[in-house]
Design a protein around this motif. Structure first.
Motif, short mmCIF file in Angstrom:
data_model
loop_
_atom_site.label_atom_id
_atom_site.label_comp_id
_atom_site.label_asym_id
_atom_site.label_seq_id
_atom_site.Cartn_x
_atom_site.Cartn_y
_atom_site.Cartn_z
N ASN A 21 4.94 10.01 9.88
CA ASN A 21 4.59 8.58 9.88
C ASN A 21 5.83 7.70 9.62
O ASN A 21 6.04 6.66 10.23
N HIS A 25 -5.91 -2.89 12.59
CA HIS A 25 -4.62 -3.57 12.63
C HIS A 25 -3.67 -3.07 13.71
O HIS A 25 -2.64 -3.70 13.96
N LYS A 66 -5.09 -1.12 -1.47
CA LYS A 66 -5.36 0.30 -1.28
C LYS A 66 -4.11 1.13 -1.57
O LYS A 66 -3.00 0.61 -1.66
N SER A 111 -9.09 1.39 14.56
CA SER A 111 -8.04 0.87 13.69
C SER A 111 -7.91 -0.64 13.85
O SER A 111 -7.47 -1.14 14.89
N ASN A 170 -1.95 5.73 15.24
CA ASN A 170 -2.47 6.68 14.26
C ASN A 170 -2.76 8.04 14.91
O ASN A 170 -2.36 9.09 14.39
N GLN A 217 0.85 -1.20 0.00
CA GLN A 217 0.00 0.00 0.00
C GLN A 217 0.88 1.25 0.00
O GLN A 217 0.59 2.23 -0.69
N LYS A 236 4.32 -1.10 13.62
CA LYS A 236 3.98 0.28 13.95
C LYS A 236 4.56 0.59 15.32
O LYS A 236 4.49 -0.23 16.23
N1 ACO Z 1 -5.79 5.81 2.94
C1 ACO Z 1 -6.18 4.60 2.50
N2 ACO Z 1 -6.40 3.57 3.33
C2 ACO Z 1 -6.19 3.78 4.65
C3 ACO Z 1 -5.76 5.00 5.15
C4 ACO Z 1 -5.56 6.07 4.24
N3 ACO Z 1 -5.22 7.29 4.63
N4 ACO Z 1 -5.65 4.90 6.50
C5 ACO Z 1 -5.99 3.65 6.81
N5 ACO Z 1 -6.33 2.96 5.71
C6 ACO Z 1 -6.83 1.60 5.62
C7 ACO Z 1 -5.80 0.57 6.02
O1 ACO Z 1 -4.96 0.24 4.94
C8 ACO Z 1 -6.67 -0.58 6.46
O2 ACO Z 1 -7.23 -1.21 5.31
P1 ACO Z 1 -6.89 -2.76 4.89
O3 ACO Z 1 -7.14 -3.59 6.08
O4 ACO Z 1 -7.76 -3.05 3.73
O5 ACO Z 1 -5.44 -2.75 4.49
C9 ACO Z 1 -7.83 0.12 7.12
O6 ACO Z 1 -7.86 1.43 6.57
C10 ACO Z 1 -7.76 0.14 8.64
O7 ACO Z 1 -6.74 1.03 9.09
P2 ACO Z 1 -5.64 0.62 10.17
O8 ACO Z 1 -6.08 -0.59 10.92
O9 ACO Z 1 -5.28 1.80 10.96
O10 ACO Z 1 -4.44 0.19 9.16
P3 ACO Z 1 -2.87 0.21 9.39
O11 ACO Z 1 -2.50 -0.38 10.69
O12 ACO Z 1 -2.25 -0.35 8.17
O13 ACO Z 1 -2.51 1.79 9.48
C11 ACO Z 1 -1.39 3.41 8.08
C12 ACO Z 1 -2.71 2.65 8.38
C13 ACO Z 1 -1.08 4.34 9.25
C14 ACO Z 1 -1.60 4.22 6.80
C15 ACO Z 1 -0.25 2.38 7.92
O14 ACO Z 1 -0.61 1.41 6.96
C16 ACO Z 1 1.06 2.98 7.51
O15 ACO Z 1 1.77 3.56 8.31
N6 ACO Z 1 1.46 2.79 6.22
C17 ACO Z 1 2.74 3.18 5.70
C18 ACO Z 1 2.76 4.62 5.29
C19 ACO Z 1 2.00 4.88 4.03
O16 ACO Z 1 1.39 4.02 3.40
N7 ACO Z 1 2.04 6.10 3.57
C20 ACO Z 1 1.41 6.42 2.30
C21 ACO Z 1 1.17 7.87 2.18
S1 ACO Z 1 2.63 8.82 2.32
C22 ACO Z 1 3.37 8.90 0.80
O17 ACO Z 1 3.22 8.05 0.02
C23 ACO Z 1 4.17 10.11 0.45
#
Ligand code: ACO
Length: 311
Positions: free
Chosen positions: A134, A206, A105, A204, A220, A39, A216
């Motif tokens: 983050n 996860h 996603k 949340s 969040n 993702q 993590k």
């Molecule tokens: N956009 C899309 N989906 C999201 C977002 C968001 N802003 N926030 C949460 N979700 C989704 C999660 O992916 C999860 O869905 P899934 O089970 O289908 O995968 C669901 O919502 C539930 O959320 P959480 O349980 O809080 O999920 P998670 O523990 O993965 O936390 C977070 C979400 C904080 C985004 C984490 O995945 C993360 O730190 N990811 C790495 C950073 C990242 O992806 N950054 C991308 C943007 S920054 C950049 O690209 C410049």
């Protein structure tokens, strides 16, 4: 004995030792990382699109060169992250398939349109600023390849954040129209940026397990608060107003209080109904299809070279 293996794994995580690709790991740990890292990679690559929209209209050659370099960095971040995710046993083709079919996603933030040049400033300042908050936490992720990729990515992100803030500064000190453009960009990007950190901790799905596994490191809500506390003074310095009537310093907590996020909007964008979801996904699918001949040519070339070696 899977329980003993799992206990040894958790002990290693608790002792702050990194997990490496060939180490034993619970299947759910592997799947959680594949989900989050892919993702994350998709977000970097899709994130090139809103900014790419302004490449041909950057206000000067210098601005264009800077923006081009920055967008290329994002592509590079995507590539490191895909490589890091591949160490978990998933192929790049599978990850692309998941993105293109809508199964995987990517961050909600990249489904908003970039309407003016000031949006390029706001993205660097706010979106990359949030990404850093983050990702600094992810530099200490228990999975070695992800943590190491984050260190380099964070260095580049801080350059991105500064270039965005510098655009905002230039506009905030410019003409009345430029100040208005800067304020309008802040108005539109503020709330979507706060959504990048994901749902409230209590919602949340996860977080609990991911914190226990030290994927993590901070929740969040904690990261969102950290971002707000760091960003409010930056907005004040620009002379811009953050669009939140409830935003107020709370002496007792030592943090800013702030208003409630529109979670209905968040859910709608996650579910594919944001302003640009369809356009973004289509652009990725088209790029992948359009690049097929390049991949095929590269494979044919490699096969020919290999055949020549054998003779
Ligand atoms: N956009 C899309 N989906 C999201 C977002 C968001 N802003 N926030 C949460 N979700 C989704 C999660 O992916 C999860 O869905 P899934 O089970 O289908 O995968 C669901 O919502 C539930 O959320 P959480 O349980 O809080 O999920 P998670 O523990 O993965 O936390 C977070 C979400 C904080 C985004 C984490 O995945 C993360 O730190 N990811 C790495 C950073 C990242 O992806 N950054 C991308 C943007 S920054 C950049 O690209 C410049």
């Amino acid at each position: 004995e899977p329980e003993a293996l799992e206990a040894a794994f958790q002990a290693k995580v608790d002792a702050e030792q990194r997990i490496e690709p060939k180490d034993w790991m619970p299947e759910k740990y592997r799947q959680t990382l594949i989900r989050q890292m892919s993702q994350h990679a998709h977000s970097e690559v899709v994130g090139m699109l809103p900014e790419g929209n302004w490449l041909t209209r950057a206000p000067s050659l210098k601005r264009k060169a800077i923006l081009m370099a920055k967008i290329q960095d994002e592509g590079g971040h995507g590539l490191y992250l895909y490589s890091a995710a591949e160490t978990l046993g998933i192929s790049r083709d599978e990850m692309f398939e998941q993105l293109h079919s809508g199964k995987a996603k990517y961050s909600t933030i990249f489904n908003y349109p970039t309407l003016s040049w000031a949006d390029i400033g706001a993205i660097g300042w706010l979106v990359d600023g949030a990404a850093i908050v983050n990702q600094i936490a992810l530099c200490r992720c228990s999975y070695g390849p992800y943590a190491r990729a984050m260190i380099r990515i964070c260095k580049e992100e801080s350059f991105h954040q500064r270039q965005g803030y510098e655009i905002m500064m230039t506009m905030a000190q410019g003409t009345k129209e430029q100040r208005e453009m800067a304020q309008d960009a802040l108005n539109r990007w503020w709330w979507p940026t706060l959504m990048m950190f994901g749902p409230h901790d209590r919602e949340s799905a996860h977080s609990g397990q991911s914190m226990k596994w030290k994927i993590k490191r901070q929740s969040n809500d904690d990261l969102r608060q950290k971002f707000i506390d760091a960003t409010v003074p930056q907005a004040e310095f620009l002379g811009l107003r953050i669009p939140d009537d409830k935003l107020k310093w709370n002496e007792e907590r030592g943090h800013y209080d702030f208003g409630e996020i529109d979670w209905e909007e968040f859910r709608s964008v996650v579910n594919g109904n944001g302003l640009c979801n369809r356009e973004r996904l289509q652009a990725r699918v088209d790029a992948h299809d359009g690049g097929r001949w390049v991949r095929e040519a590269a494979l044919a070339h490699a096969a020919k070279k290999e055949a020549r070696k054998v003779e």
